[in-house]
Design an enzyme around this catalytic site. Sequence first.
Site, PDB file in Angstrom:
ATOM      1  N   ALA A 192       0.862  -1.178   0.000  1.00  0.00           N
ATOM      2  CA  ALA A 192       0.000   0.000   0.000  1.00  0.00           C
ATOM      3  C   ALA A 192       0.904   1.235   0.000  1.00  0.00           C
ATOM      4  CB  ALA A 192      -0.873  -0.030   1.248  1.00  0.00           C
ATOM      5  N   GLY A 229       0.473  -5.079   0.650  1.00  0.00           N
ATOM      6  CA  GLY A 229      -0.673  -5.022  -0.259  1.00  0.00           C
ATOM      7  C   GLY A 229      -0.337  -5.578  -1.638  1.00  0.00           C
ATOM      8  N   GLU A 268      -0.770  -9.127  -1.378  1.00  0.00           N
ATOM      9  CA  GLU A 268      -2.206  -9.409  -1.212  1.00  0.00           C
ATOM     10  C   GLU A 268      -2.931  -9.354  -2.557  1.00  0.00           C
ATOM     11  OE1 GLU A 268      -2.425  -6.514   2.079  1.00  0.00           O
ATOM     12  OE2 GLU A 268      -3.539  -8.088   3.126  1.00  0.00           O
ATOM     13  N   GLU A 308       3.871  -5.898   7.044  1.00  0.00           N
ATOM     14  CA  GLU A 308       3.050  -4.903   7.744  1.00  0.00           C
ATOM     15  C   GLU A 308       3.382  -4.799   9.225  1.00  0.00           C
ATOM     16  OE1 GLU A 308       1.996  -6.936   5.421  1.00  0.00           O
ATOM     17  OE2 GLU A 308       0.513  -5.958   4.130  1.00  0.00           O
TER      18      GLU A 308
HETATM   19  C1  3H9 Z   1       0.405  -2.401   3.411  1.00  0.00           C
HETATM   20  O1  3H9 Z   1       0.638  -2.837   2.319  1.00  0.00           O
HETATM   21  C2  3H9 Z   1      -0.945  -2.448   4.058  1.00  0.00           C
HETATM   22  C3  3H9 Z   1      -1.879  -3.439   3.401  1.00  0.00           C
HETATM   23  O2  3H9 Z   1      -1.697  -4.729   3.952  1.00  0.00           O
HETATM   24  C4  3H9 Z   1      -3.331  -3.113   3.658  1.00  0.00           C
HETATM   25  C5  3H9 Z   1      -3.832  -1.827   3.180  1.00  0.00           C
HETATM   26  C6  3H9 Z   1      -5.305  -1.702   3.364  1.00  0.00           C
HETATM   27  N1  3H9 Z   1       4.663   3.476   0.102  1.00  0.00           N
HETATM   28  O3  3H9 Z   1      13.373   1.701   0.803  1.00  0.00           O
HETATM   29  P1  3H9 Z   1      13.843   2.465  -0.391  1.00  0.00           P
HETATM   30  C7  3H9 Z   1       9.497   4.852  -0.970  1.00  0.00           C
HETATM   31  S1  3H9 Z   1       1.606  -1.623   4.319  1.00  0.00           S
HETATM   32  C8  3H9 Z   1       5.159   4.674  -0.212  1.00  0.00           C
HETATM   33  O4  3H9 Z   1      14.866   3.505  -0.211  1.00  0.00           O
HETATM   34  P2  3H9 Z   1      14.942   0.036  -1.473  1.00  0.00           P
HETATM   35  C9  3H9 Z   1      10.528   5.168   0.098  1.00  0.00           C
HETATM   36  O5  3H9 Z   1      10.017   6.039   1.062  1.00  0.00           O
HETATM   37  C10 3H9 Z   1       3.013  -1.560   3.247  1.00  0.00           C
HETATM   38  N2  3H9 Z   1       6.467   4.899  -0.441  1.00  0.00           N
HETATM   39  O6  3H9 Z   1      14.298   1.485  -1.582  1.00  0.00           O
HETATM   40  C11 3H9 Z   1      11.634   5.789  -0.739  1.00  0.00           C
HETATM   41  O7  3H9 Z   1      11.269   7.126  -0.988  1.00  0.00           O
HETATM   42  P3  3H9 Z   1      12.391   8.276  -1.091  1.00  0.00           P
HETATM   43  C12 3H9 Z   1       3.722  -2.849   3.151  1.00  0.00           C
HETATM   44  C13 3H9 Z   1       7.283   3.857  -0.374  1.00  0.00           C
HETATM   45  O8  3H9 Z   1      15.173  -0.398  -2.869  1.00  0.00           O
HETATM   46  C14 3H9 Z   1      11.555   5.020  -2.052  1.00  0.00           C
HETATM   47  O9  3H9 Z   1      10.246   4.432  -2.085  1.00  0.00           O
HETATM   48  N3  3H9 Z   1       4.914  -2.700   2.399  1.00  0.00           N
HETATM   49  C15 3H9 Z   1       6.832   2.581  -0.066  1.00  0.00           C
HETATM   50  O10 3H9 Z   1      16.064   0.040  -0.499  1.00  0.00           O
HETATM   51  C16 3H9 Z   1      12.585   3.937  -2.193  1.00  0.00           C
HETATM   52  O11 3H9 Z   1      12.520   3.104  -1.031  1.00  0.00           O
HETATM   53  C17 3H9 Z   1       6.085  -2.337   2.984  1.00  0.00           C
HETATM   54  O12 3H9 Z   1       6.154  -2.170   4.171  1.00  0.00           O
HETATM   55  C18 3H9 Z   1       5.449   2.397   0.178  1.00  0.00           C
HETATM   56  N4  3H9 Z   1       4.925   1.198   0.465  1.00  0.00           N
HETATM   57  O13 3H9 Z   1      13.811  -0.892  -0.830  1.00  0.00           O
HETATM   58  C19 3H9 Z   1       7.267  -2.187   2.069  1.00  0.00           C
HETATM   59  N5  3H9 Z   1       7.885   1.733  -0.058  1.00  0.00           N
HETATM   60  O14 3H9 Z   1      13.220   7.890  -2.267  1.00  0.00           O
HETATM   61  C20 3H9 Z   1       8.032  -0.944   2.409  1.00  0.00           C
HETATM   62  C21 3H9 Z   1       8.965   2.469  -0.377  1.00  0.00           C
HETATM   63  O15 3H9 Z   1      11.580   9.512  -1.281  1.00  0.00           O
HETATM   64  N6  3H9 Z   1       9.122  -0.724   1.525  1.00  0.00           N
HETATM   65  N7  3H9 Z   1       8.613   3.750  -0.566  1.00  0.00           N
HETATM   66  O16 3H9 Z   1      13.121   8.230   0.226  1.00  0.00           O
HETATM   67  C22 3H9 Z   1      10.306  -1.375   1.594  1.00  0.00           C
HETATM   68  O17 3H9 Z   1      10.487  -2.287   2.382  1.00  0.00           O
HETATM   69  C23 3H9 Z   1      11.414  -0.954   0.694  1.00  0.00           C
HETATM   70  O18 3H9 Z   1      11.129   0.370   0.269  1.00  0.00           O
HETATM   71  C24 3H9 Z   1      11.600  -1.823  -0.580  1.00  0.00           C
HETATM   72  C25 3H9 Z   1      12.637  -1.154  -1.525  1.00  0.00           C
HETATM   73  C26 3H9 Z   1      12.113  -3.208  -0.144  1.00  0.00           C
HETATM   74  C27 3H9 Z   1      10.305  -1.987  -1.323  1.00  0.00           C
END
Ligand code: 3H9
Length: 700
Positions: free
Chosen positions: A62, A101, A104, A124
């Site tokens: 998400a 998400g 999901e 999450e």
């Molecule tokens: C969810 O899904 C809830 C659902 O179950 C239900 C809903 C109803 N959103 O980490 P990086 C940005 S909860 C917005 O440096 P990497 C991040 O801020 C979510 N922005 O890259 C950064 O921005 P900036 C569950 C996001 O290659 C840029 O992307 N998912 C999101 O080292 C690059 O990120 C997670 O918890 C996001 N979801 O790692 C996954 N994700 O450049 C969270 C990233 O401006 N994300 N950004 O600083 C991660 O674990 C890592 O970002 C990922 C990439 C592994 C994907």
Amino acid sequence: MTSPVSYELVDEIGVITVDNPPVNALSHAVRQGIHDAIAAAQEDASKAVLIVCEGRTFIAGADITEFGKPPKEPHLPDLCNTIEASSKRVVAALHGTALGGGLEVALSCHDRCAVPGAKLGLPEVKLGLLPGAGGTQRLPRLIGASAALDLMTSGNPVDAGQAAKLGLVDHVVDGELRDAALAWCRELIAKDAERRRTSELTVEDVPAGALEEYRKALARRTRGQIAPQKIVDCVEAALTRPFAEGLQIEREKFLECMQSPQSAALRHMFFAEREAAKVRGLASDTPLREMNKVGVIGAGTMGSGIAMNFANAGMQAVLLEVDDEALGRGFGIIDRNYQGGVKRGKMSEEQALACRGRISGTTDYESFSDVDLVIEAVFENLELKQEVFAKLDAVCRQGTILATNTSYQDVDRIAAATKRPQDVIGLHFFSPAHIMKLLEVVRAEKTADDVLATCMALAKKIRKTPVVSGVCYGFIGNRMLGHYAREAQLCVIEGATPEQVDTALEEWGMAMGPLAVFDLAGLDVGYKARQGLPEAERGDPRAFRVADALVEMGRLGQKTGAGFYRYDPKIRQRSSDPEVQTLIEREAALLGVEQREIDSEEIVDRLMFALVNEGINILDEGIAQRPGDIDVVYVYGYGFPAWRGGPMHYADAVGLAHVLQRIREFEQRFGPENWTPAPLLEKLVESGITLAEWAKSKGN
Ligand code: 3H9
């Protein structure tokens, strides 16, 4: 505005392509785009639909930046139900990180394929949440309750191979994903393979009592956190209720988590960690120096651990010591660390051998003539460090970055021992250096921009979380720790037992109480550091009386089996020691301190607000770039609970006015030497803004 989602018919397959950089998060526009494409596919000639993503990853979850804003339809759980209900087969093609998400969405598809390098997970819980788009109900149906619980409560991803074994992925593809996935779709169409809706599967039962056992073990592992237990509630619902009811329960629990202070704190940490990697005033196109070979001076616990970081990242590391015997001891530490890593399943025997093979030893400074970076990790003594840097200046080629791992010393004065202060920087690792994630990057007065930029990039390469600090005694972390440590020991002199102080902090959420930490680090470390300071700079003498006396008795902490506590030599479990209690009472009497009962609330407030007050001074002086940086330092370097968001976020959460009121009370009771409210704290309370708002107003 063009949609981040496109839809086209490729022969008989409707292809939905998501292109929402950087991580294809499920923003409103993405949800709407997928929703419209699925609707279009119901009406067209497609026989199957493929969801695939552009860029570096499948949907990574998400959109966290939308959390807390008014939700817009289509909501993600509804979108997942729509995908699953599609009259046409929907196939997900996964690469990169299919997370939260994103996974999901994939779970609501009828089939999933992935490239071998793909990672799949429901992280999450790391944001204080639970999978809220059907994940808690679909995952147990697909892979069984027990595997689903492990995946969701740990938040850790699995790779495509493991996912295939679990039944989470149906097909691991070779070659280019889009073409391979299209070919697989054609096969499925040709076979007229059965379409499987995950919600219609039954969950295999778990043995009676298994969930309760799981809950208990989980509570021990995730002390204080609410989301993990709510995940178990949802899995219980998946086991006992129809799918639709399970979804409702998931929704309720998800909203409870979303509104919890714990999730707010963890989401703050997610962004704070990423912000911390950005250096104010440093151009993003600053050129980087090449980094292949690293020299490390000192093969003690610290130097050896530091060298391992570079070897683990595929770089060459050379360790320098005074003689072969000292080098041998260093390699002994390294070998034990690698063996430990293999035993704990962190790496294979071959990987450990390959990493170990990248570390060599030397007793000759001339060996550093071709290194790109040197990190000095010798004893904490300014003159000694200056001598080392003068030698480095003589032997290292121009352009080599010269770094000190000092925890306290003045990096400007160390830099002044060379003719190239622009190449000098502080790289402060935390012990054990091959494990702890924090790296304080100390920007000295003359540190060149490209040196700083190179070290920030290098930190990412060696998988550290870097935080930039200015120069001051102890930098961000240890300068604040000095105040926390003082209050911990004053509480002891005033009548709390060491066990009481540590338990209060541990129950509050700290990984380990302060006195137990001192025992672990070795009481002689602080003792020697104090001896190296002029008397006037050693701090409140009442605070260190007991620790100093313990050192003088030979009780240096865990390494001698005794410090503030006595330790079981086999399992290192601590137990209170009457001898220490007698010592405390004697020292208190000598100091004329009347001992009293101290409750946990006072202990926690004194320690936490001492941290907060000094943290705010550090911000005011510009030593830390932003409050979130301080939080990252404390969560990644000092065992501060992430679910409380670090000391600065905690101060905002309890209210700065409350913090100031308590500090004023302490000033009244204990005197202004230790308790003068930070001027910035007073200003913020006066103007009624939080630290986060203040940081935003400064452009952070
Ligand atoms: C969810 O899904 C809830 C659902 O179950 C239900 C809903 C109803 N959103 O980490 P990086 C940005 S909860 C917005 O440096 P990497 C991040 O801020 C979510 N922005 O890259 C950064 O921005 P900036 C569950 C996001 O290659 C840029 O992307 N998912 C999101 O080292 C690059 O990120 C997670 O918890 C996001 N979801 O790692 C996954 N994700 O450049 C969270 C990233 O401006 N994300 N950004 O600083 C991660 O674990 C890592 O970002 C990922 C990439 C592994 C994907």
